[in-house]
Design a protein around this motif. Structure first.
Motif, PDB file in Angstrom:
ATOM      1  N   ILE A  45      38.064  36.392  66.612  1.00 48.56           N
ATOM      2  CA  ILE A  45      38.934  35.222  66.709  1.00 48.56           C
ATOM      3  C   ILE A  45      38.255  34.100  67.507  1.00 48.56           C
ATOM      4  N   GLU A  46      37.484  34.445  68.519  1.00 52.70           N
ATOM      5  CA  GLU A  46      36.807  33.423  69.323  1.00 52.70           C
ATOM      6  C   GLU A  46      35.775  32.657  68.505  1.00 52.70           C
ATOM      7  N   ARG A  47      34.990  33.387  67.706  1.00 56.64           N
ATOM      8  CA  ARG A  47      33.962  32.755  66.860  1.00 56.64           C
ATOM      9  C   ARG A  47      34.501  32.338  65.495  1.00 56.64           C
ATOM     10  N   LEU A  48      35.769  32.678  65.233  1.00 54.30           N
ATOM     11  CA  LEU A  48      36.412  32.392  63.945  1.00 54.30           C
ATOM     12  C   LEU A  48      35.558  32.895  62.784  1.00 54.30           C
ATOM     13  N   PHE A  49      35.312  34.199  62.813  1.00 53.16           N
ATOM     14  CA  PHE A  49      34.453  34.876  61.831  1.00 53.16           C
ATOM     15  C   PHE A  49      35.136  36.150  61.373  1.00 53.16           C
ATOM     16  N   ILE A  50      35.015  36.435  60.075  1.00 58.64           N
ATOM     17  CA  ILE A  50      35.540  37.682  59.521  1.00 58.64           C
ATOM     18  C   ILE A  50      34.521  38.256  58.540  1.00 58.64           C
ATOM     19  N   SER A  51      34.376  39.567  58.579  1.00 59.20           N
ATOM     20  CA  SER A  51      33.496  40.282  57.662  1.00 59.20           C
ATOM     21  C   SER A  51      34.315  41.410  57.044  1.00 59.20           C
ATOM     22  N   SER A  52      34.150  41.604  55.743  1.00 65.70           N
ATOM     23  CA  SER A  52      34.939  42.629  55.055  1.00 65.70           C
ATOM     24  C   SER A  52      34.134  43.297  53.955  1.00 65.70           C
ATOM     25  N   ASN A  53      34.562  44.484  53.604  1.00 69.06           N
ATOM     26  CA  ASN A  53      33.993  45.228  52.479  1.00 69.06           C
ATOM     27  C   ASN A  53      35.106  45.522  51.489  1.00 69.06           C
ATOM     28  N   GLY A  54      34.749  45.501  50.214  1.00 71.77           N
ATOM     29  CA  GLY A  54      35.729  45.794  49.179  1.00 71.77           C
ATOM     30  C   GLY A  54      35.196  46.816  48.191  1.00 71.77           C
ATOM     31  N   ARG A  55      36.119  47.613  47.682  1.00 74.01           N
ATOM     32  CA  ARG A  55      35.796  48.560  46.606  1.00 74.01           C
ATOM     33  C   ARG A  55      36.620  48.167  45.400  1.00 74.01           C
ATOM     34  N   GLY A  56      36.022  48.292  44.223  1.00 69.54           N
ATOM     35  CA  GLY A  56      36.756  47.955  43.020  1.00 69.54           C
ATOM     36  C   GLY A  56      35.892  48.116  41.792  1.00 69.54           C
ATOM     37  N   GLU A  57      36.160  47.282  40.790  1.00 70.33           N
ATOM     38  CA  GLU A  57      35.442  47.370  39.526  1.00 70.33           C
ATOM     39  C   GLU A  57      35.428  46.013  38.841  1.00 70.33           C
ATOM     40  N   ARG A  58      34.665  45.914  37.787  1.00 68.13           N
ATOM     41  CA  ARG A  58      34.618  44.683  37.002  1.00 68.13           C
ATOM     42  C   ARG A  58      35.896  44.567  36.158  1.00 68.13           C
ATOM     43  N   LEU A  59      36.294  43.337  35.938  1.00 65.83           N
ATOM     44  CA  LEU A  59      37.463  43.066  35.112  1.00 65.83           C
ATOM     45  C   LEU A  59      37.254  43.626  33.711  1.00 65.83           C
ATOM     46  N   ASP A  60      38.218  44.394  33.247  1.00 66.92           N
ATOM     47  CA  ASP A  60      38.228  44.960  31.898  1.00 66.92           C
ATOM     48  C   ASP A  60      39.605  44.650  31.326  1.00 66.92           C
ATOM     49  N   LEU A  61      39.679  43.734  30.370  1.00 75.57           N
ATOM     50  CA  LEU A  61      40.968  43.279  29.860  1.00 75.57           C
ATOM     51  C   LEU A  61      41.782  44.390  29.200  1.00 75.57           C
ATOM     52  N   ARG A  62      41.120  45.463  28.788  1.00 74.49           N
ATOM     53  CA  ARG A  62      41.873  46.605  28.251  1.00 74.49           C
ATOM     54  C   ARG A  62      42.618  47.335  29.362  1.00 74.49           C
ATOM     55  N   LYS A  63      42.060  47.278  30.560  1.00 72.85           N
ATOM     56  CA  LYS A  63      42.637  47.977  31.709  1.00 72.85           C
ATOM     57  C   LYS A  63      43.415  47.041  32.637  1.00 72.85           C
ATOM     58  N   HIS A  64      42.982  45.776  32.699  1.00 76.40           N
ATOM     59  CA  HIS A  64      43.572  44.785  33.598  1.00 76.40           C
ATOM     60  C   HIS A  64      44.109  43.618  32.776  1.00 76.40           C
ATOM     61  N   PRO A  65      45.253  43.790  32.124  1.00 77.76           N
ATOM     62  CA  PRO A  65      45.774  42.677  31.328  1.00 77.76           C
ATOM     63  C   PRO A  65      46.085  41.482  32.228  1.00 77.76           C
ATOM     64  N   GLN A  66      45.686  40.293  31.768  1.00 80.28           N
ATOM     65  CA  GLN A  66      45.910  39.093  32.560  1.00 80.28           C
ATOM     66  C   GLN A  66      47.177  38.403  32.119  1.00 80.28           C
ATOM     67  N   GLY A  67      47.966  38.023  33.099  1.00 76.46           N
ATOM     68  CA  GLY A  67      49.146  37.209  32.849  1.00 76.46           C
ATOM     69  C   GLY A  67      48.864  35.845  33.443  1.00 76.46           C
ATOM     70  N   THR A  68      49.288  35.675  34.672  1.00 74.61           N
ATOM     71  CA  THR A  68      49.066  34.428  35.389  1.00 74.61           C
ATOM     72  C   THR A  68      47.816  34.575  36.237  1.00 74.61           C
ATOM     73  N   GLU A  69      46.950  33.573  36.188  1.00 78.36           N
ATOM     74  CA  GLU A  69      45.687  33.632  36.919  1.00 78.36           C
ATOM     75  C   GLU A  69      45.778  32.795  38.193  1.00 78.36           C
ATOM     76  N   VAL A  70      45.291  33.331  39.296  1.00 78.47           N
ATOM     77  CA  VAL A  70      45.203  32.569  40.531  1.00 78.47           C
ATOM     78  C   VAL A  70      44.022  31.613  40.397  1.00 78.47           C
ATOM     79  N   LYS A  71      44.310  30.313  40.510  1.00 83.71           N
ATOM     80  CA  LYS A  71      43.261  29.304  40.372  1.00 83.71           C
ATOM     81  C   LYS A  71      42.675  28.917  41.723  1.00 83.71           C
ATOM     82  N   ALA A  72      43.529  28.918  42.765  1.00 81.74           N
ATOM     83  CA  ALA A  72      43.048  28.474  44.071  1.00 81.74           C
ATOM     84  C   ALA A  72      43.957  28.981  45.184  1.00 81.74           C
TER      85      ALA A  72
END
Length: 95
Positions: A45-72
């Motif tokens: 918080i003092e340096r206003l810095f955050i570091s993170s790790n994520g686990r996941g996969e590539r978008l696959d429209l057969r598995k991840h149907p898209q409805g509304t997309e977050v633009k920003a």
């Protein structure tokens, strides 16, 4: 399964939250990475810095149907409330 990381900095706490979420959104738009788990590795918080790790996969429209997309991510009505040993964050996204 794919693992990746994101780091962000901000001039204040609101900008840090915005930058953090915007980096994850950029990664999705740039590479198609869909995070199913994100772990904050470092939050300074003092340096206003955050570091993170994520686990996941590539978008696959057969598995991840898209409805509304977050633009920003937006600052609109962003709230950060710290009390009783917890922190709640509210963010409105542009769709």
């Amino acid at each position: 399964e794919i693992a990746t990381g994101v780091q962000a900095r901000g001039g204040d706490l609101h900008r840090l939250v915005y930058s953090f979420l915007d980096e994850w959104l950029f990664l999705f738009h740039d590479t198609g990475f869909v995070a199913k788990e994100v772990q904050v590795v470092e939050l300074d918080i003092e340096r206003l810095f955050i570091s993170s790790n994520g686990r996941g996969e590539r978008l696959d429209l057969r598995k991840h149907p898209q409805g509304t997309e977050v633009k920003a991510i937006t600052y609109s009505n962003m709230q950060i409330v710290e009390e009783s040993g917890r922190c709640d964050v509210w963010v409105i996204v542009d769709i």
